[in-house]
Design a protein around this motif. Structure first.
Motif, PDB file in Angstrom:
ATOM      1  N   ALA A 176      36.691  50.563  44.922  1.00 15.94           N
ATOM      2  CA  ALA A 176      35.385  49.945  45.127  1.00 15.94           C
ATOM      3  C   ALA A 176      35.581  48.624  45.861  1.00 15.94           C
ATOM      4  CB  ALA A 176      34.688  49.719  43.790  1.00 15.94           C
ATOM      5  N   ASP A 177      34.477  47.978  46.217  1.00 18.91           N
ATOM      6  CA  ASP A 177      34.580  46.684  46.877  1.00 18.91           C
ATOM      7  C   ASP A 177      34.727  45.575  45.833  1.00 18.91           C
ATOM      8  OD1 ASP A 177      32.049  46.177  45.834  1.00 18.91           O
ATOM      9  OD2 ASP A 177      31.012  46.629  47.712  1.00 18.91           O
ATOM     10  N   GLY A 178      34.718  44.331  46.295  1.00 17.99           N
ATOM     11  CA  GLY A 178      34.934  43.209  45.391  1.00 17.99           C
ATOM     12  C   GLY A 178      33.803  42.931  44.435  1.00 17.99           C
ATOM     13  N   GLY A 179      32.732  43.704  44.505  1.00 14.99           N
ATOM     14  CA  GLY A 179      31.597  43.496  43.609  1.00 14.99           C
ATOM     15  C   GLY A 179      31.741  44.151  42.255  1.00 14.99           C
ATOM     16  N   TYR A 180      32.925  44.716  41.964  1.00 10.57           N
ATOM     17  CA  TYR A 180      33.143  45.420  40.697  1.00 10.57           C
ATOM     18  C   TYR A 180      34.279  44.805  39.886  1.00 10.57           C
ATOM     19  CZ  TYR A 180      30.233  49.200  42.596  1.00 10.57           C
ATOM     20  OH  TYR A 180      29.206  49.938  43.126  1.00 10.57           O
ATOM     21  N   PRO A 181      34.356  43.476  39.736  1.00 11.20           N
ATOM     22  CA  PRO A 181      35.459  42.898  38.953  1.00 11.20           C
ATOM     23  C   PRO A 181      35.329  43.247  37.472  1.00 11.20           C
ATOM     24  CG  PRO A 181      33.826  41.219  39.440  1.00 11.20           C
ATOM     25  CD  PRO A 181      33.410  42.444  40.209  1.00 11.20           C
ATOM     26  N   GLY A 182      36.468  43.438  36.833  1.00 14.14           N
ATOM     27  CA  GLY A 182      36.478  43.699  35.404  1.00 14.14           C
ATOM     28  C   GLY A 182      36.054  45.087  34.993  1.00 14.14           C
ATOM     29  N   THR A 183      35.904  46.001  35.959  1.00 14.00           N
ATOM     30  CA  THR A 183      35.451  47.354  35.638  1.00 14.00           C
ATOM     31  C   THR A 183      36.608  48.339  35.524  1.00 14.00           C
ATOM     32  OG1 THR A 183      35.132  47.824  37.988  1.00 14.00           O
ATOM     33  CG2 THR A 183      33.216  47.013  36.758  1.00 14.00           C
ATOM     34  N   GLY A 184      37.812  47.918  35.901  1.00 19.78           N
ATOM     35  CA  GLY A 184      38.944  48.836  35.894  1.00 19.78           C
ATOM     36  C   GLY A 184      39.084  49.626  37.173  1.00 19.78           C
ATOM     37  N   LEU A 185      38.163  49.426  38.129  1.00 22.20           N
ATOM     38  CA  LEU A 185      38.256  50.097  39.422  1.00 22.20           C
ATOM     39  C   LEU A 185      39.270  49.381  40.312  1.00 22.20           C
ATOM     40  CD1 LEU A 185      34.446  50.681  40.069  1.00 22.20           C
ATOM     41  CD2 LEU A 185      36.092  52.265  39.070  1.00 22.20           C
ATOM     42  N   VAL A 186      39.745  50.081  41.336  1.00 22.33           N
ATOM     43  CA  VAL A 186      40.693  49.489  42.282  1.00 22.33           C
ATOM     44  C   VAL A 186      39.892  48.694  43.310  1.00 22.33           C
ATOM     45  CG1 VAL A 186      42.533  49.928  43.944  1.00 22.33           C
ATOM     46  CG2 VAL A 186      42.249  51.445  41.955  1.00 22.33           C
ATOM     47  N   ILE A 187      39.995  47.365  43.251  1.00 22.84           N
ATOM     48  CA  ILE A 187      39.233  46.485  44.145  1.00 22.84           C
ATOM     49  C   ILE A 187      40.206  45.626  44.943  1.00 22.84           C
ATOM     50  CG2 ILE A 187      37.269  46.452  42.561  1.00 22.84           C
ATOM     51  CD1 ILE A 187      38.081  43.631  41.732  1.00 22.84           C
ATOM     52  N   PRO A 188      39.737  44.969  46.017  1.00 21.56           N
ATOM     53  CA  PRO A 188      40.640  44.139  46.832  1.00 21.56           C
ATOM     54  C   PRO A 188      41.197  42.960  46.043  1.00 21.56           C
ATOM     55  CG  PRO A 188      38.571  44.577  47.992  1.00 21.56           C
ATOM     56  CD  PRO A 188      38.380  45.029  46.585  1.00 21.56           C
ATOM     57  N   HIS A 189      42.364  42.498  46.462  1.00 20.25           N
ATOM     58  CA  HIS A 189      42.960  41.303  45.859  1.00 20.25           C
ATOM     59  C   HIS A 189      42.154  40.086  46.293  1.00 20.25           C
ATOM     60  CE1 HIS A 189      46.477  43.629  44.651  1.00 20.25           C
ATOM     61  NE2 HIS A 189      46.501  44.139  45.871  1.00 20.25           N
TER      62      HIS A 189
END
Length: 255
Positions: A176-189
């Motif tokens: 996912a994009d950076g709008g999904y922090p803390g969800t366990g999804l793979v997001i950008p650093h």
């Protein structure tokens, strides 16, 4: 009736559904098998199933009002309304499939301007909208899940869980994009405050962006259906339209 749109004339099928006449007939066969033509009490339908499906697709594609659309198919406004209410949910694709080992999914949210204020809220596009969480297979680019749309003022983190999209993908690897922090999804650093990312993290972000762009292309194709630019349907109508359009997108993509 002469001078009306009908599925018996193959030239009408592709502009409204995006399908070839052969694939459209296969869809009708599947709908028959799923019970779309089941006998119901009351007056029989004024149009055969093929024309009813084409009417719904034309409505989603053009977003004409029912007063404009109904005469094109030779039916009354109320008949067109009943057809959309009946066929729309039947066209929705089914989800909850099991994913093969190694599958990578992509999720993102898209806002659909929706006039029914009981299901929509003002969002970042300053319009009353609903938030649709869409999940695609990263390899095939087929839509595999769509959550029930919360109001458009929900951020993607909340919408991901509330819509049921999270439950649909279970433990499958999802980016996912950076709008999904803390969800366990793979997001950008994220770049640290006052610092820079190391080389491997920059390279990872670059490849992540290239893969995630596939869902943006899916959205671009789905938004050619004008109902997703200004939806007048009430209640679950916008959800049924989104899922029905996803099914037609999948049929075109798999052709």
């Amino acid at each position: 009736m002469a001078g009306v749109i009908t599925a018996s004339e193959p030239s009408w099928i592709a502009p409204f559904t995006g399908l070839s006449p052969h694939d459209f007939r296969k869809l009708i066969t599947v709908l028959h098998r799923e019970g779309a033509q089941a006998v119901r009490p009351g007056r029989p339908w004024s149009l055969p199933l093929e024309d009813r499906v084409l009417l719904v697709a034309a409505y989603w594609r053009t977003n004409l009002t029912l007063r404009q659309l109904a005469p094109l198919f030779g039916v009354s406004r109320s008949a067109a309304h009943r057809i959309i209410d009946h066929i729309g949910p039947l066209l929705a694709f089914t989800q909850g499939q099991r994913f093969r080992k190694g599958t990578v999914l992509i999720v993102d949210g898209t806002l659909v301007p929706t006039r029914d204020h009981t299901v929509a809220e003002q969002s970042k596009n300053y319009r009353y909208s609903t938030n649709h969480q869409v999940v695609i297979d990263a390899d095939t680019r087929l839509v595999v899940a769509i959550g029930r749309p919360p109001p458009g003022n929900r951020n993607d983190c909340k919408a991901w869980a509330e819509s049921g999209a999270k439950a649909a993908v279970r433990r499958t690897t999802t980016i996912a994009d950076g709008g999904y922090p803390g969800t366990g999804l793979v997001i950008p650093h994220r770049r640290p405050a006052g610092g820079e990312l190391c080389d491997w993290k920059r390279e990872h972000n670059r490849s992540h962006k290239q893969v995630r762009a596939r869902i943006e292309r899916v959205f671009a194709r789905m938004k050619t259906w004008k109902i997703l630019r200004d939806c007048r349907l009430k209640g679950d109508g916008v959800h049924h339209a989104m899922r029905g359009i996803a099914r037609l997108h999948n049929l075109v993509q798999a052709a």
